[in-house]
Scaffold this active site. Structure first.
Site, PDB file in Angstrom:
ATOM      1  N   LYS A 205       0.867  -1.187   0.000  1.00 33.14           N
ATOM      2  CA  LYS A 205       0.000   0.000   0.000  1.00 33.14           C
ATOM      3  C   LYS A 205       0.902   1.234   0.000  1.00 33.14           C
ATOM      4  CE  LYS A 205      -3.537   2.427   2.621  1.00 33.14           C
ATOM      5  NZ  LYS A 205      -4.504   2.370   3.711  1.00 33.14           N
ATOM      6  N   LYS A 258      -2.188  -1.494  -3.830  1.00 33.93           N
ATOM      7  CA  LYS A 258      -3.060  -0.330  -3.764  1.00 33.93           C
ATOM      8  C   LYS A 258      -2.234   0.942  -3.860  1.00 33.93           C
ATOM      9  CE  LYS A 258      -6.008   1.974  -0.504  1.00 33.93           C
ATOM     10  NZ  LYS A 258      -6.392   2.104   0.850  1.00 33.93           N
TER      11      LYS A 258
HETATM   12  C1  PBG Z   1      -7.312   3.492   5.706  1.00 31.05           C
HETATM   13  C2  PBG Z   1      -7.609   3.369   4.260  1.00 31.05           C
HETATM   14  C3  PBG Z   1      -7.439   4.330   3.238  1.00 31.05           C
HETATM   15  C4  PBG Z   1      -7.965   3.768   2.085  1.00 31.05           C
HETATM   16  C5  PBG Z   1      -8.419   2.487   2.412  1.00 31.05           C
HETATM   17  N1  PBG Z   1      -8.172   2.254   3.753  1.00 31.05           N
HETATM   18  C6  PBG Z   1      -6.932   5.710   3.273  1.00 31.05           C
HETATM   19  C7  PBG Z   1      -5.571   6.007   3.682  1.00 31.05           C
HETATM   20  O1  PBG Z   1      -4.720   5.126   3.842  1.00 31.05           O
HETATM   21  O2  PBG Z   1      -5.357   7.201   3.899  1.00 31.05           O
HETATM   22  C8  PBG Z   1      -8.051   4.439   0.739  1.00 31.05           C
HETATM   23  C9  PBG Z   1      -9.110   3.938  -0.182  1.00 31.05           C
HETATM   24  C10 PBG Z   1      -9.421   4.810  -1.343  1.00 31.05           C
HETATM   25  O3  PBG Z   1      -8.782   5.847  -1.593  1.00 31.05           O
HETATM   26  O4  PBG Z   1     -10.376   4.462  -2.050  1.00 31.05           O
HETATM   27  N2  PBG Z   1      -6.025   3.295   6.106  1.00 31.05           N
END
Ligand code: PBG
Length: 336
Positions: A205, A258
């Site tokens: 991520k 992601k």
């Molecule tokens: C929480 C999380 C996030 C997303 C999914 N889980 C945001 C982040 O890490 O700030 C993003 C999902 C999206 O942008 O559709 N940690």
């Protein structure tokens, strides 16, 4: 051509295979399947709430009753649900509602499993929506710059995971990016009688600006600083492979990359290296870009969405998490 392949195959006659829709279907390499598209959802307290997210047209924060309606519709479209994100009543410095038995996500999962029992429900395991400071972990503020603590956070993540499993979640998806969380969550689940509950790890991520619209939807923007000390540097591909390898070693059942569109090379590498069930999260910013351009009449939403999803699948994703899951499922079925 000095490339061996061009010496072997007659390159000058590719168009024979493109003459009709039937001919093109015959040789199509990648096929989208609604069962592989997963719809993220936001749940909040209250009744009959369907609050639009301004930066994500077509996405809503839903109260539980509305969530059930949306989930039933998703099930009818052949689309699994998740990750499910909870928006708590109150935020604090220890993310109390994240692991509370009667937290919003726990209540929502219990209701979903009762009302739409056959729907596959994935939940997001993270603390940022529940923290007053919006970070994904506990914070030590004693020094000059606040530090996001790793190991103390693992305990809260494990508690959250157990509470979601106890509520009946089918798959748990930790998105926090703390080191060692998959191992910690796996053993906590095993010790609590949830050895059969799978983990979909947000394994690679990245610290991406494509999450902007999501943070509006989940009210989870960090109050200070950014997430770069725990989420990955967008420039790193080899590190992504290491991250995924670690999560697999720690017990992840599905690994996720992601965002998706700007990280197709990572998806490809991860699938090629491990051959594990691989998910890609086509995040909020990817969705909003297409929606905004389509609303301006600059691109065609349907064909551009399907083309983008196809590219993610072609790169190696087995599962695609997308806010367009329901629309895409219906377009795919109509095109068949
Ligand atoms: C929480 C999380 C996030 C997303 C999914 N889980 C945001 C982040 O890490 O700030 C993003 C999902 C999206 O942008 O559709 N940690």
């Amino acid at each position: 051509m000095n490339c061996a392949i061009f010496g072997t195959y007659p390159q000058h006659r590719q168009r024979r295979m493109r003459t009709t829709p039937a001919m093109r279907s015959l040789v199509r390499e990648t096929e989208l399947n609604p069962a592989h598209l997963v719809l993220p959802m936001f749940v909040k307290h209250g009744d009959k709430v369907r609050a639009p997210v301004a930066s994500m047209p077509g996405v809503f924060q839903l109260s539980k009753d509305e969530l059930v309606r949306e989930a039933q519709a998703a099930f009818n479209d052949g689309v699994p649900a998740g990750p499910l994100f909870g928006i708590p009543e109150k935020k604090d410095e220890v993310a109390t509602e994240a692991y509370a038995d009667n937290g919003i996500t726990q209540q929502a999962v219990r209701l979903l499993k009762k009302e739409v029992p056959e729907l596959l429900v994935i939940t997001d395991i993270c603390l940022c929506e529940y923290m007053s400071h919006g970070h994904c972990g506990l914070i030590d503020k004693s020094g000059n710059t606040p530090v996001i603590l790793n190991d103390p956070t693992l305990r809260l993540l494990s508690k959250t995971a157990i509470s979601h499993a106890a509520a009946g979640a089918d798959i748990l998806a930790p998105s926090d990016m703390m080191d060692g969380r998959i191992g910690a969550i796996r053993s906590a689940l095993d010790d609590s009688g949830f050895a059969e509950t799978p983990i979909m790890s947000y394994a690679a991520k990245f610290a991406s600006s494509f999450y902007g619209p999501f943070r509006d939807a989940a009210h989870s923007a960090p109050e200070f600083g950014d997430r770069k000390t725990y989420q990955m540097d967008p420039a790193n591909a080899r590190e992504a492979v290491r991250e995924v390898g670690m999560d697999i070693n720690e017990g992840a059942d599905i690994v996720m990359v992601k965002p998706a569109l700007a990280y197709l090379d990572i998806i490809h590498k991860v699938k090629d290296t491990f051959g594990y069930p691989t998910a890609a999260y086509s995040v909020s910013g990817e969705y909003s870009m297409i929606k905004a351009a389509a609303q301006n009449g600059w691109i065609d939403e349907r064909t551009v969405t399907l083309e983008a999803l196809n590219s993610i699948k072609r790169a190696g994703a087995d599962i695609i998490i997308t806010y367009s899951a329901r629309d895409a499922a219906n377009w795919i079925k109509a095109d068949r």
